[in-house]
Write an enzyme that holds these catalytic residues in place. Structure first.
Site, short mmCIF file in Angstrom:
data_model
loop_
_atom_site.label_atom_id
_atom_site.label_comp_id
_atom_site.label_asym_id
_atom_site.label_seq_id
_atom_site.Cartn_x
_atom_site.Cartn_y
_atom_site.Cartn_z
N HIS A 67 0.85 -1.37 -0.15
CA HIS A 67 0.03 -0.01 0.03
C HIS A 67 0.86 1.21 0.16
O HIS A 67 2.09 1.29 0.34
CB HIS A 67 -0.97 -0.03 1.37
CG HIS A 67 -0.32 0.31 2.45
ND1 HIS A 67 0.48 -0.99 3.29
CD2 HIS A 67 -0.18 1.08 3.36
CE1 HIS A 67 0.90 -0.50 4.45
NE2 HIS A 67 0.75 0.84 4.56
N HIS A 97 10.17 18.39 -19.08
CA HIS A 97 10.13 19.46 -17.96
C HIS A 97 8.67 19.73 -17.30
O HIS A 97 7.89 20.40 -18.20
CB HIS A 97 10.76 20.74 -18.41
CG HIS A 97 10.88 21.59 -17.09
ND1 HIS A 97 11.65 21.54 -16.10
CD2 HIS A 97 10.06 22.71 -16.70
CE1 HIS A 97 11.47 22.30 -15.09
NE2 HIS A 97 10.38 23.40 -15.75
N PHE A 151 27.56 9.05 13.83
CA PHE A 151 27.78 10.29 12.75
C PHE A 151 26.58 10.80 11.95
O PHE A 151 26.34 11.78 11.69
CB PHE A 151 28.75 9.68 11.80
CG PHE A 151 29.39 10.55 10.78
CD1 PHE A 151 29.80 11.82 11.11
CD2 PHE A 151 29.12 10.69 9.60
CE1 PHE A 151 30.39 12.76 10.13
CE2 PHE A 151 29.16 11.23 8.49
CZ PHE A 151 30.03 12.47 8.83
ZN LIG Z 1 13.43 20.30 -15.83
#
Ligand SMILES: [Zn+2]
Ligand SMILES: [Zn+2]
Ligand SMILES: [Zn+2]
Length: 344
Positions: free
Chosen positions: A179, A253, A321
């Protein structure tokens, strides 16, 4: 398990590297001096949680187990279902009752109501994780993410929608049935905030999207690519924060995940399925989280951001760390990790 020439001798003398994430500016450590072979990262013990029977599962029959009513259900045509979405019975954020979000100050402190929507996206088969499914079914999961996203994004109290998937106990999956979860909240996480700022800054300086720049370079260098199809690139990021970390970037994009097209869902389903299948095969079904990073839905524009999916395997225990600095020491280079994943 495939064999791979790791050039161990070369690794022995290879200096430890501090690499910088191109987007956030965060530093990571790649230290392969005590390099293991890639197959030594594989999970050793049997996965007990997956032995939990279908009979005791809360998600195999959500109605019988008393889950809340579905907000989305995909049927299969023969009276069965392939995917359903319902509100989380134990939400991390409570649903708005309408009206005001309460803010309060207490001395120097400030708090506000933890308001939001918390939903669970469940696929039908108890035993089949996303890497074992038909890629078309993984595309259906992306479709459900998008559908719920669009439904919630314009709600008054919602400014960011986080979609994530936990696989395995150490990655936080308390119920073994596959899920994902969606949490729609009033606040943007610091991590996404730093990515938005990093993408904006890179664009100001280079007049180019930082993620598009990575896609172009990775395709040219071809050192860290794990899988590629027409619309998506899967690769191990240069400044990986965990062993075998992978990013899935859409080639077009697009700042907003909710604008993913039908073709991209098909290609994205294939890319996600392949990435998880490779991880499963290479490392014996390791625990991991994946999540979507996308622009906030707060009414502002984020033209320079580029939505994506990140897959973070849980192979290391954070020690002093890591906890004190937030930096994990990565012991297999992203180049070797990608070569190994490509090969399976
Ligand atoms: Zn992009
Ligand atoms: Zn189940
Ligand atoms: Zn991201």
């Amino acid at each position: 398990m495939p064999s791979i020439s790791l050039e161990k001798e070369k690794n022995k003398t290879k200096p430890t590297e501090l690499r910088q994430d191109l987007v956030t500016g965060d530093w990571v450590v790649i230290s392969t001096v005590r390099a293991k072979r890639p197959d030594e990262f594989a999970k050793k013990e049997a996965d007990e949680e997956h032995q939990i029977g279908v009979r005791d599962c809360l998600f195999c029959d959500p109605v019988a187990s008393g889950q809340e009513k579905d907000v989305l259900i995909y049927g299969t045509g023969n009276d069965d279902w392939s995917l359903r979405v319902f509100p989380n019975k134990y939400p991390a954020f409570s649903r708005p009752t309408g009206g005001q979000i309460n803010h309060k100050e207490e001395g120097p402190y400030f708090w506000m109501d933890s308001i939001g929507y918390h939903e669970v996206i469940v696929t039908r088969d108890h035993k089949k994780h996303l890497g074992q499914m038909d890629p078309v079914m993984v595309a259906e999961v992306l479709d459900a993410y998008q559908s719920r996203y669009i439904d919630l994004m314009n709600k008054k109290s919602v400014n960011y929608i986080d979609i994530f998937h936990n696989h395995g106990k150490s990655a936080g999956a308390s119920i073994p049935h596959p899920h994902s979860q969606l949490i729609a909240v009033p606040v943007v996480s610091p991590y996404v905030d730093s990515e938005l700022a990093g993408a904006e800054k890179y664009h100001r300086m280079n007049k180019h999207c930082v993620y598009c720049a990575m896609i172009e370079w990775e395709r040219e260098a071809h050192k860290r690519i794990v899988f590629e199809n027409e619309d998506f690139l899967v690769f191990c990021p240069f400044a990986a924060r965990a062993n075998f970390e992978m990013w899935i970037l859409p080639k077009k994009h697009k700042p907003y995940f909710e604008r993913i097209s039908e073709e991209e869902k098909i290609a994205g389903g294939e890319a996600l399925q392949k990435a998880i299948a490779k991880l499963d095969k290479a490392l014996n079904n390791p625990d991991f989280n994946f999540y979507i990073h996308t622009s906030p839905c707060d009414g502002k524009d984020y033209p320079h951001y580029h939505w994506h999916i990140e897959i973070l395997p849980k192979l290391n225990i954070w020690a002093g760390f890591e906890v004190s600095t937030g930096i994990e020491i990565v012991t297999i280079s992203p180049e070797d990790a990608a070569e190994y994943l490509r090969g399976v």
